[in-house]
Design a protein around this motif. Structure first.
Motif, PDB file in Angstrom:
ATOM      1  N   SER A 273       9.063 -26.457 -21.868  1.00 46.62           N
ATOM      2  CA  SER A 273       9.540 -27.072 -23.041  1.00 46.62           C
ATOM      3  C   SER A 273       8.612 -28.396 -23.305  1.00 46.62           C
ATOM      4  CB  SER A 273      10.812 -27.464 -23.084  1.00 46.62           C
ATOM      5  OG  SER A 273      11.192 -28.647 -22.034  1.00 46.62           O
ATOM      6  N   TYR A 274       8.190 -28.659 -24.549  1.00 42.09           N
ATOM      7  CA  TYR A 274       7.520 -29.706 -24.791  1.00 42.09           C
ATOM      8  C   TYR A 274       8.127 -30.633 -25.819  1.00 42.09           C
ATOM      9  CZ  TYR A 274       3.932 -26.467 -23.428  1.00 42.09           C
ATOM     10  OH  TYR A 274       3.278 -25.274 -22.535  1.00 42.09           O
ATOM     11  N   GLU A 275       7.750 -31.886 -25.367  1.00 39.61           N
ATOM     12  CA  GLU A 275       8.499 -33.074 -26.092  1.00 39.61           C
ATOM     13  C   GLU A 275       7.751 -34.124 -26.364  1.00 39.61           C
ATOM     14  OE1 GLU A 275      12.399 -36.040 -25.521  1.00 39.61           O
ATOM     15  OE2 GLU A 275      12.264 -34.304 -24.219  1.00 39.61           O
ATOM     16  N   LYS A 288       8.245 -30.142 -19.682  1.00 46.63           N
ATOM     17  CA  LYS A 288       9.461 -30.274 -18.672  1.00 46.63           C
ATOM     18  C   LYS A 288       9.685 -28.710 -18.495  1.00 46.63           C
ATOM     19  CE  LYS A 288      12.157 -32.115 -21.495  1.00 46.63           C
ATOM     20  NZ  LYS A 288      13.435 -32.867 -22.110  1.00 46.63           N
ATOM     21  N   LYS A 290      11.790 -25.293 -17.252  1.00 43.94           N
ATOM     22  CA  LYS A 290      13.333 -25.214 -17.686  1.00 43.94           C
ATOM     23  C   LYS A 290      14.166 -25.369 -16.744  1.00 43.94           C
ATOM     24  CE  LYS A 290      12.240 -21.217 -20.751  1.00 43.94           C
ATOM     25  NZ  LYS A 290      12.147 -19.840 -21.295  1.00 43.94           N
ATOM     26  N   SER A 337       7.954 -32.228 -13.818  1.00 43.74           N
ATOM     27  CA  SER A 337       7.284 -32.715 -15.354  1.00 43.74           C
ATOM     28  C   SER A 337       6.095 -33.418 -15.369  1.00 43.74           C
ATOM     29  CB  SER A 337       8.381 -33.669 -15.964  1.00 43.74           C
ATOM     30  OG  SER A 337       9.756 -32.864 -16.224  1.00 43.74           O
TER      31      SER A 337
END
Length: 376
Positions: A273-275, A288, A290, A337
């Motif tokens: 996931s990308y934030e 990040k 999973k 991460s």
């Protein structure tokens, strides 16, 4: 720490890079055909198709066209040409010149054999000096400038020039950075910009006299040109295999990917996931897994440059493909991460940040990075 360092070294030098399998496709228009250049880790391929691109043909070499010979008489005492484009009627040439310190937009009238220039100091807020940067629509030249703090689109009418120097009128700009653009009929412009997220570049269409921009597509490469043929816009968008060429029909509003040969997608990109995160004056892209590692380990990755920008998933620059794949591999395989941080000197966030590193290398960049790490 030692184990993590060894992991990074081993990953960087001994992983089978072929497994990353990223592609970077970019379209161009020449006469009545669409040409696509595909760059992979080990090779470059060329393809062509008709306007509707129903059949793809492989080419042994790329097509070529140049206006360099026409510009030669007008280049005395000026920086070298990085980009040059002729107007549709063949009367004018627009040239983007740079020596690393000064940026010059030059307009040459081939009928009157006259030259006009616009000069400004380079601040490096342009996402890169190698993008389109200027394009003709009729006798109007549209170009990019960051003189007001962010990369914005300006327009100048070549037929109205009567002095040797010109400024131009800002037609699209704000608290965001424009990457690529293409003027359309009826006073509209298609452009790529990070309006809603510093790391999310999207394709928009906007009337230059209006206030609202219509979003067409997301996850667009800002380093590949938008091109138009008939009712179709062609642009590069992140897909399953890397950056692929998509078309958008201005009449039917339909989008589709060009049917080029498929390669094996990278399995690691979809498992993360990308934030977008913010640390005081700085922004970053957080990768990040999973299933996060219980140790709470965080890797900080800093891009080169310093006048470059981190990316959310894949960087539009082909040279960053191995970095992106390596970081994704580390995140996916170790559940650690990774924070891709834009430190002072980075572009895409405004001129204040990109210029703050001048005469401050080793101080403000280190200071702000350490502050971000403490917050993270």
């Amino acid at each position: 720490f030692r184990l993590l360092f060894k992991l990074i070294i081993i990953t960087s030098f001994f992983l089978p890079l072929r497994a990353f399998a990223l592609v970077y496709d970019e379209a161009d228009v020449l006469e009545d055909k669409i040409f696509v250049t595909r760059v992979e880790f080990e090779k470059t391929s060329f393809f062509e198709c008709g306007v509707k691109c129903k059949k793809i043909k492989s080419l042994p070499t790329p097509p070529s066209k140049s206006v360099a010979t026409l510009l030669a008489p007008f280049g005395k005492n000026l920086p070298p040409v990085l980009r040059a484009r002729g107007s549709e009627d063949g009367r004018y040439i627009g040239a983007w010149r740079s020596d690393g310190k000064t940026r010059i937009i030059q307009i040459v009238d081939l009928v009157k054999q006259t030259s006009f220039i616009r000069e400004e100091k380079i601040s490096n807020e342009t996402l890169q000096e190698e993008t389109r940067l200027l394009v003709w629509h009729g006798s109007n030249l549209f170009f990019l400038s960051d003189k007001d703090g962010h990369n914005s689109i300006y327009k100048i009418g070549a037929s109205n020039l009567n002095t040797q120097n010109f400024e131009g009128e800002k037609v699209i700009g704000g608290n965001f950075s424009v990457g690529e653009f293409f003027p359309l009929p009826d006073g509209k412009i298609a452009f790529i910009a990070n309006l809603n997220d510093p790391y999310l570049f999207e394709l928009f269409i906007k009337d230059v006299t209006g206030t609202e921009a219509t979003k067409i597509d997301s996850d667009i490469s800002y380093s590949s040109a938008i091109v138009k043929k008939g009712d179709l816009l062609f642009y590069s968008k992140r897909g399953d295999f890397g950056f692929e060429v998509f078309s958008y029909n201005l009449k039917t509003k339909k989008k589709s990917v060009l049917p080029l040969p498929k390669t094996k997608p990278s399995k690691h990109l979809g498992a993360i996931s990308y934030e977008t995160v913010k640390f005081g004056d700085l922004n970053g892209s957080l990768l990040k897994p999973k299933t996060p590692n219980e140790t709470g380990t965080l890797i900080i990755w800093l891009h080169g440059g310093p006048h470059r920008q981190a990316s959310k998933v894949l960087h539009p620059f082909r040279s960053y493909g191995v970095y992106d794949s390596t970081l994704s591999y580390i995140t996916n395989e170790t559940q650690v991460s990774v924070l891709k941080l834009d430190y002072p000197g980075s572009v895409g966030h405004g001129k204040n940040l990109s210029e703050s590193i001048y005469q401050n290398v080793g101080s403000i960049d280190v200071e702000k990075t350490l502050e971000a790490i403490e917050i993270a």
